[in-house]
Design a protein around this motif. Structure first.
Motif, mmCIF file in Angstrom:
data_model
loop_
_atom_site.group_PDB
_atom_site.id
_atom_site.type_symbol
_atom_site.label_atom_id
_atom_site.label_comp_id
_atom_site.label_asym_id
_atom_site.label_seq_id
_atom_site.Cartn_x
_atom_site.Cartn_y
_atom_site.Cartn_z
ATOM 1 N N SER A 338 0.869 -1.171 0.000
ATOM 2 C CA SER A 338 0.000 0.000 0.000
ATOM 3 C C SER A 338 0.904 1.217 0.000
ATOM 4 N N TYR A 339 0.526 2.235 -0.760
ATOM 5 C CA TYR A 339 1.422 3.361 -0.955
ATOM 6 C C TYR A 339 0.972 4.581 -0.176
ATOM 7 N N ARG A 340 1.782 4.972 0.798
ATOM 8 C CA ARG A 340 1.542 6.220 1.520
ATOM 9 C C ARG A 340 1.774 7.395 0.577
ATOM 10 N N ASN A 341 2.708 7.237 -0.361
ATOM 11 C CA ASN A 341 3.096 8.311 -1.289
ATOM 12 C C ASN A 341 3.084 7.788 -2.728
ATOM 13 N N PRO A 342 1.898 7.596 -3.319
ATOM 14 C CA PRO A 342 1.840 6.989 -4.654
ATOM 15 C C PRO A 342 2.477 7.837 -5.748
ATOM 16 N N VAL A 343 2.468 9.166 -5.610
ATOM 17 C CA VAL A 343 3.086 10.011 -6.632
ATOM 18 C C VAL A 343 4.601 9.821 -6.618
ATOM 19 N N LEU A 344 5.186 9.732 -5.417
ATOM 20 C CA LEU A 344 6.628 9.479 -5.327
ATOM 21 C C LEU A 344 6.972 8.086 -5.828
ATOM 22 N N ALA A 345 6.115 7.106 -5.529
ATOM 23 C CA ALA A 345 6.352 5.747 -6.023
ATOM 24 C C ALA A 345 6.371 5.730 -7.542
ATOM 25 N N GLU A 346 5.433 6.461 -8.155
ATOM 26 C CA GLU A 346 5.406 6.552 -9.612
ATOM 27 C C GLU A 346 6.671 7.207 -10.142
ATOM 28 N N ALA A 347 7.121 8.264 -9.466
ATOM 29 C CA ALA A 347 8.326 8.968 -9.912
ATOM 30 C C ALA A 347 9.556 8.070 -9.840
ATOM 31 N N MET A 348 9.693 7.306 -8.754
ATOM 32 C CA MET A 348 10.844 6.405 -8.614
ATOM 33 C C MET A 348 10.855 5.358 -9.712
ATOM 34 N N LYS A 349 9.675 4.899 -10.119
ATOM 35 C CA LYS A 349 9.600 3.933 -11.220
ATOM 36 C C LYS A 349 9.945 4.609 -12.541
ATOM 37 N N SER A 350 9.387 5.798 -12.778
ATOM 38 C CA SER A 350 9.634 6.497 -14.037
ATOM 39 C C SER A 350 11.104 6.864 -14.208
ATOM 40 N N MET A 351 11.797 7.136 -13.095
ATOM 41 C CA MET A 351 13.220 7.489 -13.159
ATOM 42 C C MET A 351 14.131 6.261 -13.095
ATOM 43 N N ASP A 352 13.519 5.084 -13.197
ATOM 44 C CA ASP A 352 14.259 3.809 -13.267
ATOM 45 C C ASP A 352 14.990 3.459 -11.982
ATOM 46 N N TYR A 353 14.569 4.022 -10.854
ATOM 47 C CA TYR A 353 15.130 3.601 -9.576
ATOM 48 C C TYR A 353 14.429 2.343 -9.052
ATOM 49 N N VAL A 354 13.215 2.115 -9.506
ATOM 50 C CA VAL A 354 12.433 0.949 -9.100
ATOM 51 C C VAL A 354 12.061 0.172 -10.353
ATOM 52 N N ASN A 355 12.270 -1.148 -10.341
ATOM 53 C CA ASN A 355 11.962 -1.965 -11.508
ATOM 54 C C ASN A 355 10.502 -2.374 -11.561
ATOM 55 N N ARG A 356 9.984 -2.866 -10.434
ATOM 56 C CA ARG A 356 8.592 -3.311 -10.350
ATOM 57 C C ARG A 356 8.035 -2.909 -8.997
ATOM 58 N N TYR A 357 6.751 -2.709 -8.957
ATOM 59 C CA TYR A 357 6.111 -2.345 -7.702
ATOM 60 C C TYR A 357 5.909 -3.568 -6.825
ATOM 61 N N GLY A 358 6.130 -3.370 -5.531
ATOM 62 C CA GLY A 358 5.796 -4.398 -4.550
ATOM 63 C C GLY A 358 6.806 -5.525 -4.419
ATOM 64 N N TYR A 359 7.982 -5.412 -5.070
ATOM 65 C CA TYR A 359 8.954 -6.504 -5.039
ATOM 66 C C TYR A 359 10.275 -6.104 -4.400
ATOM 67 N N GLY A 360 10.380 -4.867 -3.874
ATOM 68 C CA GLY A 360 11.660 -4.383 -3.373
ATOM 69 C C GLY A 360 12.216 -5.194 -2.232
ATOM 70 N N ILE A 361 11.405 -5.454 -1.204
ATOM 71 C CA ILE A 361 11.891 -6.193 -0.042
ATOM 72 C C ILE A 361 12.193 -7.642 -0.415
ATOM 73 N N GLN A 362 11.324 -8.244 -1.195
ATOM 74 C CA GLN A 362 11.546 -9.635 -1.618
ATOM 75 C C GLN A 362 12.837 -9.755 -2.422
ATOM 76 N N ARG A 363 13.062 -8.800 -3.341
ATOM 77 C CA ARG A 363 14.283 -8.835 -4.148
ATOM 78 C C ARG A 363 15.517 -8.627 -3.280
ATOM 79 N N ALA A 364 15.435 -7.716 -2.307
ATOM 80 C CA ALA A 364 16.565 -7.475 -1.422
ATOM 81 C C ALA A 364 16.917 -8.730 -0.633
ATOM 82 N N GLN A 365 15.917 -9.441 -0.146
ATOM 83 C CA GLN A 365 16.179 -10.677 0.604
ATOM 84 C C GLN A 365 16.848 -11.718 -0.285
#
Length: 394
Positions: A338-365
């Motif tokens: 769930s996104y507290r800051n959906p506009v920032l989440a969109e920006a991080m994806k658009s700027m290629d800092y995030v590859n897919r939504y909802g997979y950051g912690i799983q990928r880090a592990q």
């Protein structure tokens, strides 16, 4: 939950602009455009829209056998980063007397406009199309009455002069389809508003606009910085080897933290296959990036507390204010988002800092395990989110 009876009614309602039927099973563009249009809810129904896969235009079924692969592909549209911000949707298989269908239920967005690959799709009667400038403006203005997240709120003290338009133009080129940019004649305020960075009703930049493009975001949002400390030992009793308060626009903060990660992440050589040395860092760099991104995206920007990135001899602690948000719990941390800051989440994806939504912690592990590090641990309450990453054993 959808019922066969309700879906049967959808199939027979041939006039509704809240329903799209298709017999295609692999036209992802068509599926995503329909989902985008339903999420934008341009007619203002404030009711869900439905994409029914396996149905002809006349409501009859095509004889489709709904597979798990089809359901996974439909569900993946929500998180693959091409539809921004991510739509609220569900996917179900329904077995009717005359056959099977897959149904995507899409909720109207509270932060329109939603884009698919940089274009805004809307329903125009029984068909979908690309929104023109006036239609996009209607969606942007409607958002002001639907605000639910802090990052989309206007900043009363800020003005257009507090933003660096060069940064916005670079971001816009990454986010909006090039043909759309070439064709429009909007004011700077309207351009910013189309990406939820300016509130046209209040005539003020939004929180996201200030964080992403502000000349001094910390002036308006005192907690919008990162406190970095590098200690030689396992406690904070020693004098730090390196310390820095990192503030500025979001891209500057992220890039500066990357430099710190690279500078302090020691890399040893271990013997790999064929007796060749294989570099093995204390921490996998991309795991640290993913967990830092998580702290930046999900933190509570109403708090005056910064994100804390503390690097000890035997571990790294990343602490962000705000705790969990929405339907996410400690038990579902890697399975729900769930996104507290959906506009920032969109920006991080658009700027290629995030590859897919909802997979950051799983990928880090996964990255930590592959590098030989113990799993990251989490200490979470309603005010603070703390993740500890443990150093790889020598």
């Amino acid at each position: 939950m959808l019922t066969p009876e309700f879906v049967q009614e959808l199939l027979t309602d041939l006039e509704s602009d809240r329903i799209e039927r298709t017999i295609s099973t692999n036209n992802t563009d068509k599926f995503a455009q329909a989902i985008c249009a339903f999420g934008n809810d341009y007619p203002g129904h404030r009711q869900p829209g439905y994409l029914i896969v396996g149905a002809n235009d006349d409501g009859s079924l095509s004889g489709l056998q709904v597979t798990d692969e089809l359901l996974r592909n439909l569900a993946a549209i929500r998180s693959d980063g091409n539809v921004l911000p991510p739509p609220a949707m569900s996917v179900e298989k329904l077995v009717l007397p005359q056959g099977e269908v897959a149904v995507v239920e899409v909720q109207p967005s509270t932060v329109p406009p939603i884009r698919y690959k940089g274009r805004v799709y809307i329903r125009i009667g029984p068909r979908k199309g690309i929104a023109n400038e006036q239609e996009e403006r209607v969606l942007s203005e409607r958002r002001a009455s639907l605000l639910t997240t802090f990052d989309a709120h206007p900043v009363p003290e800020a003005s257009l002069h507090d933003l660096t338009m060069r940064l916005f133009d670079e971001y816009r080129m990454q986010t909006i389809d090039a043909e759309v940019i070439a064709a429009n004649h909007r004011t700077p305020e309207e351009k910013l508003a189309s990406l939820r960075c300016f509130d046209l009703t209040a005539a003020k930049p939004t929180v996201a606009g200030v964080l992403l493009f502000g000349t001094n975001p910390r002036y308006f949002l005192p907690g919008a910085y990162v406190q970095f400390l590098k200690f030689p030992g396992p406690t904070m009793t020693d004098r730090p080897d390196d310390e820095k308060e990192i503030s500025g626009d979001l891209r500057f903060i992220v890039e500066t933290m990357y430099q710190k990660i690279v500078a302090h992440n020691l890399v040893a050589s271990t013997q790999g296959e064929g007796f060749r040395d294989q570099p093995r860092p204390d921490y996998p760099e991309w795991a640290l990036r993913e967990l830092f991104h998580n702290a930046i995206i999900h933190r509570d920007y109403q708090s005056t507390t910064p994100v804390r990135f503390y690097w000890f001899h035997d571990r790294i602690e990343i602490q962000s204010p705000g705790g969990l948000y929405g339907e996410v719990t400690a038990a579902t941390l890697t399975r729900r988002n769930s996104y507290r800051n959906p506009v920032l989440a969109e920006a991080m994806k658009s700027m290629d800092y995030v590859n897919r939504y909802g997979y950051g912690i799983q990928r880090a592990q996964d990255l930590l395990a592959a590098n030989g590090n113990p799993p990251a641990t989490f200490d979470i309450d309603d005010k603070v989110f703390l993740v500890t990453i443990h150093k790889r054993a020598a």
